[in-house]
Design a protein around this motif. Sequence first.
Motif, PDB file in Angstrom:
ATOM      1  N   ASN A  44      35.401  50.777  29.894  1.00 48.32           N
ATOM      2  CA  ASN A  44      36.600  50.533  30.678  1.00 48.32           C
ATOM      3  C   ASN A  44      36.571  49.155  31.326  1.00 48.32           C
ATOM      4  N   GLN A  45      35.385  48.755  31.857  1.00 47.77           N
ATOM      5  CA  GLN A  45      35.268  47.433  32.471  1.00 47.77           C
ATOM      6  C   GLN A  45      35.487  46.323  31.447  1.00 47.77           C
ATOM      7  N   ALA A  46      34.922  46.496  30.248  1.00 48.55           N
ATOM      8  CA  ALA A  46      35.103  45.486  29.198  1.00 48.55           C
ATOM      9  C   ALA A  46      36.567  45.394  28.788  1.00 48.55           C
ATOM     10  N   GLU A  47      37.221  46.540  28.720  1.00 47.57           N
ATOM     11  CA  GLU A  47      38.639  46.527  28.343  1.00 47.57           C
ATOM     12  C   GLU A  47      39.482  45.865  29.415  1.00 47.57           C
ATOM     13  N   ALA A  95      42.581  41.193  31.252  1.00 43.91           N
ATOM     14  CA  ALA A  95      42.759  40.105  32.216  1.00 43.91           C
ATOM     15  C   ALA A  95      42.676  38.740  31.531  1.00 43.91           C
ATOM     16  N   LYS A  96      41.771  38.611  30.560  1.00 44.50           N
ATOM     17  CA  LYS A  96      41.642  37.364  29.814  1.00 44.50           C
ATOM     18  C   LYS A  96      42.901  37.076  29.002  1.00 44.50           C
ATOM     19  N   ARG A  97      43.443  38.116  28.391  1.00 40.78           N
ATOM     20  CA  ARG A  97      44.673  37.938  27.601  1.00 40.78           C
ATOM     21  C   ARG A  97      45.838  37.546  28.502  1.00 40.78           C
ATOM     22  N   LYS A  98      45.921  38.139  29.693  1.00 43.68           N
ATOM     23  CA  LYS A  98      46.996  37.795  30.627  1.00 43.68           C
ATOM     24  C   LYS A  98      46.880  36.351  31.094  1.00 43.68           C
ATOM     25  N   SER A  99      45.653  35.901  31.351  1.00 40.45           N
ATOM     26  CA  SER A  99      45.464  34.518  31.782  1.00 40.45           C
ATOM     27  C   SER A  99      45.854  33.538  30.669  1.00 40.45           C
ATOM     28  N   LYS A 100      45.494  33.871  29.429  1.00 44.52           N
ATOM     29  CA  LYS A 100      45.901  33.024  28.301  1.00 44.52           C
ATOM     30  C   LYS A 100      47.416  33.009  28.148  1.00 44.52           C
ATOM     31  N   ASN A 101      48.022  34.168  28.331  1.00 48.39           N
ATOM     32  CA  ASN A 101      49.471  34.258  28.232  1.00 48.39           C
ATOM     33  C   ASN A 101      50.154  33.387  29.277  1.00 48.39           C
TER      34      ASN A 101
END
Length: 289
Positions: A3-6, A11-17
């Motif tokens: 769950n933490q990795a997901e 969060a990483k995808r949102k920051s890239k977006n």
Amino acid sequence: MNNQAEIKHIAKRKSKNKLFHRLFYFSTCFGIVALALLLIQILVQGGSWLSIDFFFNFASRIPENAGIKAAFVGTLWLMLITAPLTFIIGVATAIYLEEYANQSWFSRLIQTNISNLAGVPSIVYGLLGLTVFVRLLGLERSLLSGALTMTLLVLPIIIVSSQEAIKTVPNSLRNASFALGANRWQTIVKVVLPSAIPGILTGSILSLSRAIGETAPLIVIGAVSYIAFLPSSPFDTFTAMPIQIYNWASQPQAAFTNVAAAGIIVLLAMLLSMNAFAIYLRNKYQRKM
């Protein structure tokens, strides 16, 4: 742990977006600001030079007496000849490729060549027009040579845009027409074309908007930069607004820069009018559908 990795991945995808969203937003704003500054500069330089005399005078060596009459009429002649040629040939080709041609190697070859021709530099079409229309067919440096060259220039774009418009027509409409006893041609005329006409008209007019501002092909085929008469037939010598603006901008007198800016304003007004007409036609036929 999963769950933490997901959560970290989301969060990483949102920051890239957010990063790419801001990058694209900045790029759009930069382009709009640059275009606005350019338009403001042109309006400031050429706005005071726009007058009735500017539209009714021929080109002159004196900036104060220079007008765009011959170039304006020559551009109208070009569009009046180019528009029906490109529309008829382009739409007919798109209908054949989408409705009649089988998916053979020959059809794919034609489609590939049309797509490639849409990206060919305009000066190449000018060389083709010089070889075929001016010299081989003996049309000389006439309006007809220029119109045929412009037809070759925008024809691939109109074919591709018309194909995309025809592809948007659902097959269920075609099948319903066939089920009612209509043949293929009746289905195309009564069902496919009325549904695709907004996209076809929009693509055609926007393609002609590109042709109206092209300079390189006209220079190659020999469109003159100065004439003191109006063309009366497709076989007369001509000039066009892009050629005239280029000639004014290349003059050593500083005042001709303002005259060129006034010509650019007229050309932009014609382009915006054509684009507005395309939007009107699209909305009109979409409401009917």
